[in-house]
Design an enzyme around this catalytic site. Structure first.
Site, PDB file in Angstrom:
ATOM      1  N   LYS A   1       0.831  -1.219   0.000  1.00  0.00           N
ATOM      2  CA  LYS A   1       0.000   0.000   0.000  1.00  0.00           C
ATOM      3  C   LYS A   1       0.862   1.265   0.000  1.00  0.00           C
ATOM      4  O   LYS A   1       0.662   2.162  -0.816  1.00  0.00           O
ATOM      5  CB  LYS A   1      -0.920   0.028   1.235  1.00  0.00           C
ATOM      6  CG  LYS A   1      -1.912  -1.110   1.305  1.00  0.00           C
ATOM      7  CD  LYS A   1      -2.853  -0.966   2.496  1.00  0.00           C
ATOM      8  CE  LYS A   1      -2.226  -1.200   3.847  1.00  0.00           C
ATOM      9  NZ  LYS A   1      -1.806  -2.566   4.130  1.00  0.00           N
TER      10      LYS A   1
ATOM     11  N   ARG B   1      11.219  -7.242   4.342  1.00  0.00           N
ATOM     12  CA  ARG B   1      11.268  -5.778   4.239  1.00  0.00           C
ATOM     13  C   ARG B   1      12.312  -5.213   5.210  1.00  0.00           C
ATOM     14  O   ARG B   1      12.440  -5.683   6.336  1.00  0.00           O
ATOM     15  CB  ARG B   1       9.882  -5.249   4.611  1.00  0.00           C
ATOM     16  CG  ARG B   1       9.732  -3.775   4.465  1.00  0.00           C
ATOM     17  CD  ARG B   1       8.362  -3.343   4.901  1.00  0.00           C
ATOM     18  NE  ARG B   1       7.361  -3.518   3.868  1.00  0.00           N
ATOM     19  CZ  ARG B   1       6.072  -3.287   4.051  1.00  0.00           C
ATOM     20  NH1 ARG B   1       5.618  -2.948   5.241  1.00  0.00           N
ATOM     21  NH2 ARG B   1       5.221  -3.438   3.063  1.00  0.00           N
TER      22      ARG B   1
ATOM     23  N   ARG C   1      -0.813 -10.462  12.033  1.00  0.00           N
ATOM     24  CA  ARG C   1      -1.418  -9.286  11.383  1.00  0.00           C
ATOM     25  C   ARG C   1      -2.350  -9.713  10.246  1.00  0.00           C
ATOM     26  O   ARG C   1      -3.407  -9.125  10.041  1.00  0.00           O
ATOM     27  CB  ARG C   1      -0.326  -8.353  10.842  1.00  0.00           C
ATOM     28  CG  ARG C   1       0.436  -7.651  11.959  1.00  0.00           C
ATOM     29  CD  ARG C   1       1.642  -6.914  11.434  1.00  0.00           C
ATOM     30  NE  ARG C   1       1.288  -5.793  10.585  1.00  0.00           N
ATOM     31  CZ  ARG C   1       2.136  -5.179   9.771  1.00  0.00           C
ATOM     32  NH1 ARG C   1       3.383  -5.568   9.685  1.00  0.00           N
ATOM     33  NH2 ARG C   1       1.747  -4.166   9.041  1.00  0.00           N
TER      34      ARG C   1
ATOM     35  N   ARG D   1      -9.524   0.232   8.982  1.00  0.00           N
ATOM     36  CA  ARG D   1      -9.130  -1.163   9.187  1.00  0.00           C
ATOM     37  C   ARG D   1     -10.224  -1.949   9.899  1.00  0.00           C
ATOM     38  O   ARG D   1     -10.052  -3.149  10.113  1.00  0.00           O
ATOM     39  CB  ARG D   1      -7.874  -1.199  10.041  1.00  0.00           C
ATOM     40  CG  ARG D   1      -6.575  -1.457   9.282  1.00  0.00           C
ATOM     41  CD  ARG D   1      -5.479  -1.441  10.308  1.00  0.00           C
ATOM     42  NE  ARG D   1      -4.254  -2.059   9.964  1.00  0.00           N
ATOM     43  CZ  ARG D   1      -3.191  -1.422   9.460  1.00  0.00           C
ATOM     44  NH1 ARG D   1      -3.271  -0.170   9.118  1.00  0.00           N
ATOM     45  NH2 ARG D   1      -2.062  -2.072   9.290  1.00  0.00           N
TER      46      ARG D   1
ATOM     47  N   ARG E   1      11.608  -4.035  11.024  1.00  0.00           N
ATOM     48  CA  ARG E   1      10.686  -3.530  12.042  1.00  0.00           C
ATOM     49  C   ARG E   1      10.146  -4.686  12.864  1.00  0.00           C
ATOM     50  O   ARG E   1       9.978  -5.799  12.359  1.00  0.00           O
ATOM     51  CB  ARG E   1       9.497  -2.830  11.353  1.00  0.00           C
ATOM     52  CG  ARG E   1       9.713  -1.362  11.186  1.00  0.00           C
ATOM     53  CD  ARG E   1       8.676  -0.658  10.352  1.00  0.00           C
ATOM     54  NE  ARG E   1       7.341  -1.203  10.273  1.00  0.00           N
ATOM     55  CZ  ARG E   1       6.452  -0.857   9.339  1.00  0.00           C
ATOM     56  NH1 ARG E   1       6.775   0.036   8.424  1.00  0.00           N
ATOM     57  NH2 ARG E   1       5.250  -1.375   9.311  1.00  0.00           N
TER      58      ARG E   1
END
Ligand code: AMP
Length: 236
Positions: A13, A130, A188, A96, A177
């Protein structure tokens, strides 16, 4: 023009929104980025209110859990009241939950949803690969994906920095992260499937959808989405 970019965690996103926004002269408003900047203490001036807010946000985010609706909505309203947001936005990471979607209708008019379609297995791999700059937040990715799933070929080359572990933009250190660790990513996705996927159902028939297929390098995916937006909303 105001858009929502919607998709599971790891679907890109932020990557797509940051490419599309400058071309349309609108701003990228990402609730996750707003919260991270508060946690880092660089949001607004440092006060004890900010410190306790930062601690509260961090406790949810590190686990990959959702921040409570009331708090998210309050912080988003503050962001949307800024003058930069008046020319148009791509809203990333919000809504969300169905409650947030209902509230959004009272805050701003949304013209379309940019809905990202992606394979969840690929997303787990992408998000846990990532790497994020500890200083400026720039995103890189070390996964090199090129394979076919259910007849769709996924070609997603890595996005590597010029020097391993160092941000090209600011020289900051690249880190994984806490919420990009594989077990947190799986949690998640579970939360997404239970709480966020119903948001799509909520908007169906109310707002136009622009479908984005996240199976190619980000520049190509963003270019196709932009062409679709221009065709449907700007008649060019
Ligand atoms: P993101 O960068 O969008 O993946 O967001 C990072 C984290 O911020 C999420 O895992 C949540 O803990 C929190 N967060 C961001 N946006 C929202 C939202 N709309 N509602 C609840 N929590 C959120």
């Amino acid at each position: 023009m105001n858009f929502i970019i919607f998709g599971p965690p790891g679907s890109g996103k932020g990557t797509y929104a940051s490419r599309i926004c400058p071309k349309l002269g609108i701003v990228h408003v990402a609730t996750g980025d707003i919260f991270r900047s508060i946690v880092k203490g660089s949001g607004s001036c440092r006060t004890s209110r900010n410190d306790s807010l930062a601690g509260e946000l961090k406790s949810y985010m590190d686990k990959g859990a959702l921040v409570p609706d009331e708090l998210v909505i309050k912080l988003l309203k503050e962001e949307l009241a800024k003058p930069e947001a008046k020319n148009g936005i791509i809203l990333d990471g919000f809504p969300r939950t169905v409650k947030q979607a209902e509230e959004l209708e009272n805050i701003i008019k949304i013209d379309a949803i940019l809905n990202i379609n992606a394979d969840q297995g690929i997303m787990i791999e992408k998000i846990s690969s990532r790497r994020t700059c500890d200083n400026c937040g720039e995103i890189y990715n070390i996964a090199d994906i090129n394979r076919e799933i259910n007849g769709i070929r996924y070609i997603m080359p890595p996005m590597l920095p010029k020097v391993a572990g160092i941000c090209d933009k600011c020289g900051g250190k690249l880190i994984q992260r806490a919420d990009a660790k594989e077990e947190v990513v799986r949690d998640r996705l579970e939360i997404y499937n239970q709480q966020s996927a119903p948001v799509l159902e909520y908007f169906k028939g109310k707002i136009p959808f622009i479908e984005i297929f996240a199976n190619e390098p980000p520049d190509i995916v963003a270019e196709k989405a932009l062409a679709d937006i221009k065709k449907r909303f700007l008649q060019i």
